[in-house]
Design an enzyme around this catalytic site. Structure first.
Site, PDB file in Angstrom:
ATOM      1  N   GLU A  40      -5.331  -8.665   0.770  1.00 28.75           N
ATOM      2  CA  GLU A  40      -5.931  -8.396   2.085  1.00 28.75           C
ATOM      3  C   GLU A  40      -7.420  -8.156   1.924  1.00 28.75           C
ATOM      4  OE1 GLU A  40      -4.296  -5.121   4.390  1.00 28.75           O
ATOM      5  OE2 GLU A  40      -2.248  -5.790   4.006  1.00 28.75           O
ATOM      6  N   GLU A  71       0.786  -1.243   0.000  1.00 37.26           N
ATOM      7  CA  GLU A  71       0.000   0.000   0.000  1.00 37.26           C
ATOM      8  C   GLU A  71       0.813   1.286   0.000  1.00 37.26           C
ATOM      9  OE1 GLU A  71      -2.873  -0.103   3.145  1.00 37.26           O
ATOM     10  OE2 GLU A  71      -3.964  -1.761   2.269  1.00 37.26           O
TER      11      GLU A  71
HETATM   12  C1  PNW Z   1      -4.214  -2.059   5.474  1.00 37.76           C
HETATM   13  N1  PNW Z   1      -8.807   2.154   3.908  1.00 37.76           N
HETATM   14  O1  PNW Z   1      -4.294  -0.653   5.550  1.00 37.76           O
HETATM   15  C2  PNW Z   1      -2.823  -2.493   5.906  1.00 37.76           C
HETATM   16  O2  PNW Z   1      -2.126  -3.124   4.879  1.00 37.76           O
HETATM   17  C3  PNW Z   1      -2.802  -3.344   7.141  1.00 37.76           C
HETATM   18  O3  PNW Z   1      -1.523  -3.310   7.731  1.00 37.76           O
HETATM   19  C4  PNW Z   1      -3.886  -2.908   8.094  1.00 37.76           C
HETATM   20  O4  PNW Z   1      -3.805  -3.540   9.326  1.00 37.76           O
HETATM   21  C5  PNW Z   1      -5.204  -3.205   7.413  1.00 37.76           C
HETATM   22  O5  PNW Z   1      -5.281  -2.631   6.120  1.00 37.76           O
HETATM   23  C6  PNW Z   1      -6.411  -2.733   8.220  1.00 37.76           C
HETATM   24  O6  PNW Z   1      -6.363  -1.354   8.401  1.00 37.76           O
HETATM   25  C7  PNW Z   1      -5.427   0.028   5.143  1.00 37.76           C
HETATM   26  O7  PNW Z   1      -9.027   3.305   4.351  1.00 37.76           O
HETATM   27  C8  PNW Z   1      -5.639   1.296   5.614  1.00 37.76           C
HETATM   28  O8  PNW Z   1      -9.620   1.633   3.098  1.00 37.76           O
HETATM   29  C9  PNW Z   1      -6.742   2.037   5.203  1.00 37.76           C
HETATM   30  C10 PNW Z   1      -7.652   1.459   4.307  1.00 37.76           C
HETATM   31  C11 PNW Z   1      -7.450   0.200   3.832  1.00 37.76           C
HETATM   32  C12 PNW Z   1      -6.331  -0.509   4.244  1.00 37.76           C
END
Ligand code: PNW
Length: 468
Positions: A361, A169
């Site tokens: 994920e 990401e």
């Molecule tokens: C991911 N959104 O981050 C990360 O890869 C993980 O480390 C994290 O624990 C997981 O998602 C849950 O948060 C994100 O706003 C952060 O859609 C924000 C978003 C999606 C994924």
């Protein structure tokens, strides 16, 4: 009479779960590990919910054998882990910490013994603090630092690891970490610098990809894991569907949260025209060979997807967000539960990039607790996965080449700025005792894996979650 039906996924589909080093390992300063930007950020007052940090987290560094036993009990086919850069190179470059490498050696060996295929992410945000103090991702040398680190990992693990993910990401670690400032290292650098950092990260991705390709001892499969920005049309009319696709292709002027700004350079070797136009003076410096470096063939395109934006077409055809009825389901993060988001984004990415896709994920955060019967009854997670997997299957049925699904996350863990408030795991962690408990969703997922997704839905659970 309920109208049950069964579905299964492609024969060689991969069923996995994921986690990341800083979120589960703990042992923040053991065995010669250097500090990461997250170690430093968590020490700053008011940054993390309840003042927490990943110092101990799930203590996976010491309890990985027990964790692998549970993964095996779930029947996991693959486990996506990340390597902590400062654990194996405490200063980010130069000296190698053998003890750190030995941890990943043992972890990989035990996974393989358990019949679980390791998928290794090189960078899931725990950037070496020393390098950040030397300019971090903004430094001209930063892609080279990452390339050198990649060489060390590939040299050490590629006799047993065949599946690689370069970056997790960029939207988050560039956007949230260096632009918005709500993730480590907490910089608010302005758009031009953030875009330069993004460009350096893309160069790092390209260099790492070619290193893995040329130096791996096993035949390697390489991809990356951006977060897929998903738009869901509120009706099935043509204009609204087109607006959703437009939303996924669009480059937003004041945000780094989009698909094509990141994906086009990697797959097509150029930034999207629209982005070049709207970013104007903020555009990064692009060297003459940069796109040759960035555009390396990849074997799969990863997609992290949790939520989506429901939309209709505005008068100009642009997506305009639709307000959902109050009380529409949201996760603990307040992210909308929109099962169709996984269908729309995977269909979009498949059509645009024509690459095999892996859901790297997907998962749900909520409050989970161990009941008096010793179990964790997380029926909402089962429901969430059921609905999202149904929509993923729909994308496959309609022709998207989707090779695997990694649930986030194998266990409850340190959820970045949200600390331990959010629980995403299939395994419940008691952070006082470090006791592990398989949640109901873990038993459910076990059946899904065993039956290759032959899951039975009844009429009501296969309906959309949200009345659009
Ligand atoms: C991911 N959104 O981050 C990360 O890869 C993980 O480390 C994290 O624990 C997981 O998602 C849950 O948060 C994100 O706003 C952060 O859609 C924000 C978003 C999606 C994924």
């Amino acid at each position: 009479m309920s109208n049950n039906y069964s579905k299964s996924f492609p024969e060689d589909f991969t069923w996995g779960a994921a986690a990341a080093a800083y979120q589960i390992e703990g042992a923040w300063d053991e065995d010669g590990k250097g500090k990461s930007v997250w170690d430093a950020y968590c020490n700053e007052k008011g940054k993390i919910w309840d003042g927490d940090s990943g110092r101990v987290a799930c203590d996976h560094y010491h309890r990985y054998s027990e964790d692998i036993e549970i993964m095996q009990a779930i029947g996991l086919q693959a486990y996506r882990l990340s390597v902590s850069w400062p654990r194996i190179m405490p200063e980010g470059k130069g000296a190698i910490n053998t003890k750190g490498l030995e941890f990943y050696d043992r972890l990989i060996d035990e996974l393989l013994e358990a019949g679980i295929t390791p998928w290794v992410t090189l960078f899931h945000w725990d950037y070496p603090l020393t390098l950040d103090l030397q300019g971090g991702w903004l430094a001209e040398d930063s892609p080279k630092w990452f390339a050198n680190y990649t060489e060390v990992v590939v040299d050490s693990l590629s006799d047993r690891v065949a599946h690689w993910i370069t970056l997790n990401e960029p939207q988050c670690f560039v956007g949230l970490g260096h632009f918005v400032g709500c993730h480590a290292p907490g910089h608010r650098m302005g758009l031009a610098k953030a875009l330069q950092i993004g460009h350096n990260a893309l160069l790092a991705h390209g260099m790492a990809t070619s290193i893995i390709r040329t130096q791996s001892k096993l035949q390697a499969s390489v991809g990356w894991a951006p977060v897929g920005n998903s738009y869901v049309p509120a009706t099935s009319n043509e204009q609204d569907r087109a607006a959703a696709i437009r939303g996924m292709e669009k480059v937003f002027p004041d945000s780094l949260w989009n698909n094509t700004w990141w994906g086009d350079p990697v797959v097509f070797g150029r930034y999207p025209e629209e982005g070049i136009e709207i970013y104007g003076d903020a555009m990064p410096k692009i060297g003459p060979d940069d796109f040759d470096i960035i555009q390396q063939p990849i074997d799969f395109y990863g997609c992290n997807v949790y939520t989506g934006i429901p939309c209709k077409a505005g008068d100009d055809g642009e997506p305009s967000e639709v307000k959902l009825p109050s009380g529409s389901p949201r996760t603990l993060f307040q992210w909308r539960m929109l099962p169709e988001s996984i269908y729309w984004v995977s269909t979009f990415l498949h059509e645009r990039y024509q690459l095999p896709l892996v859901i790297t994920e997907n998962g749900l955060s909520c409050h989970d607790w161990v009941c008096l019967d010793g179990k964790v009854h997380d029926s909402q997670r089962i429901d969430f996965m059921n609905r999202y997997l149904t929509q993923l299957h729909r994308a496959i049925e309609e022709g998207a080449d989707i090779r695997g699904y990694f649930q986030w996350s194998i266990m409850d863990n340190f959820e970045w700025a949200e600390g331990y408030k959010h629980r995403f795991g299939l395994i419940h962690i008691d952070y006082e005792t470090q006791a592990r408990t398989m949640k109901d969703s873990a038993y459910w997922y076990k059946e899904i894996i065993q039956g290759n997704g032959t899951c039975i839905f009844n009429d009501s659970s296969s309906a959309e979650a949200v009345p659009l």
